[in-house]
Motif scaffolding. Structure first.
Motif, PDB file in Angstrom:
ATOM      1  N   ASP A   1      60.942  -2.986  20.503  1.00 10.96           N
ATOM      2  CA  ASP A   1      61.078  -4.413  20.279  1.00 10.96           C
ATOM      3  C   ASP A   1      60.089  -4.878  19.199  1.00 10.96           C
ATOM      4  N   LEU A   2      58.848  -4.415  19.274  1.00 16.04           N
ATOM      5  CA  LEU A   2      57.830  -4.777  18.303  1.00 16.04           C
ATOM      6  C   LEU A   2      58.148  -4.171  16.938  1.00 16.04           C
ATOM      7  N   LEU A   3      58.623  -2.951  16.928  1.00 17.09           N
ATOM      8  CA  LEU A   3      59.012  -2.283  15.687  1.00 17.09           C
ATOM      9  C   LEU A   3      60.188  -3.012  15.033  1.00 17.09           C
ATOM     10  N   GLU A   4      61.119  -3.447  15.827  1.00 22.41           N
ATOM     11  CA  GLU A   4      62.285  -4.185  15.336  1.00 22.41           C
ATOM     12  C   GLU A   4      61.848  -5.521  14.709  1.00 22.41           C
ATOM     13  N   GLN A   5      60.927  -6.218  15.369  1.00 21.63           N
ATOM     14  CA  GLN A   5      60.419  -7.488  14.830  1.00 21.63           C
ATOM     15  C   GLN A   5      59.683  -7.257  13.508  1.00 21.63           C
ATOM     16  N   ASN A   6      58.935  -6.161  13.459  1.00 22.68           N
ATOM     17  CA  ASN A   6      58.216  -5.825  12.239  1.00 22.68           C
ATOM     18  C   ASN A   6      59.187  -5.575  11.084  1.00 22.68           C
TER      19      ASN A   6
END
Length: 153
Positions: A1-6
């Protein structure tokens, strides 16, 4: 999820960067076009012999012409700041004006410049002293400073 937002933020940043480049190119193109089309404008002789009042009247006419030009380009002329820097060798120009009976005294050009500069907060009449290259140097410096502020600011 954090990687996707990044990844999403990186894509947005890249798009914003591309948009900025396009906007800067468009602004530079418009500045060049306006400079090329407005550069031939000169002060009319009848302003010069009116001393300080003539400087103020010259600003009023120049501002009206620039606003009309902006209207012709469908720009928001009323909400567009107009910046004018008039560069001249005041002593030499004053002598030439007296010689050509445009002014009674070389001091009259200083009065004209005071009226010009004092009429509008973004209009300046700059004395560059003797030598054509001094005016050219000031103009190049003015463009460098303005572009640096717009690019970096």
């Amino acid at each position: 999820d954090l990687l996707e937002q990044n990844q999403k933020l990186l894509c947005e940043c890249k798009q914003i960067g591309q948009d900025l480049v396009i906007e800067k190119d468009a602004r530079r193109h418009l500045q060049t076009r306006i400079k090329d089309e407005l550069e031939p404008l000169t002060f009319h002789d009848h302003f010069l012999n009116k001393n300080e009042v003539g400087g103020r009247l010259a600003v009023d006419e120049l501002l009206a012409q620039v606003k009309q030009y902006n209207n012709n380009l469908n720009l928001d002329a009323e909400n567009t700041d107009v910046v004018v820097r008039a560069f001249a060798n005041v002593r030499g120009l004053g002598k030439a004006c007296v010689k050509n009976n445009l002014m009674k005294s070389t001091a009259d050009l200083g009065l004209f410049a005071n009226g010009f500069t004092g009429r509008h907060p973004l209009f300046d009449f700059v004395d560059v002293g003797l030598g054509k290259e001094r005016a050219d140097h000031k103009i190049r410096g003015e463009y460098f400073i303005r572009d640096s502020i717009v690019t970096d600011g």
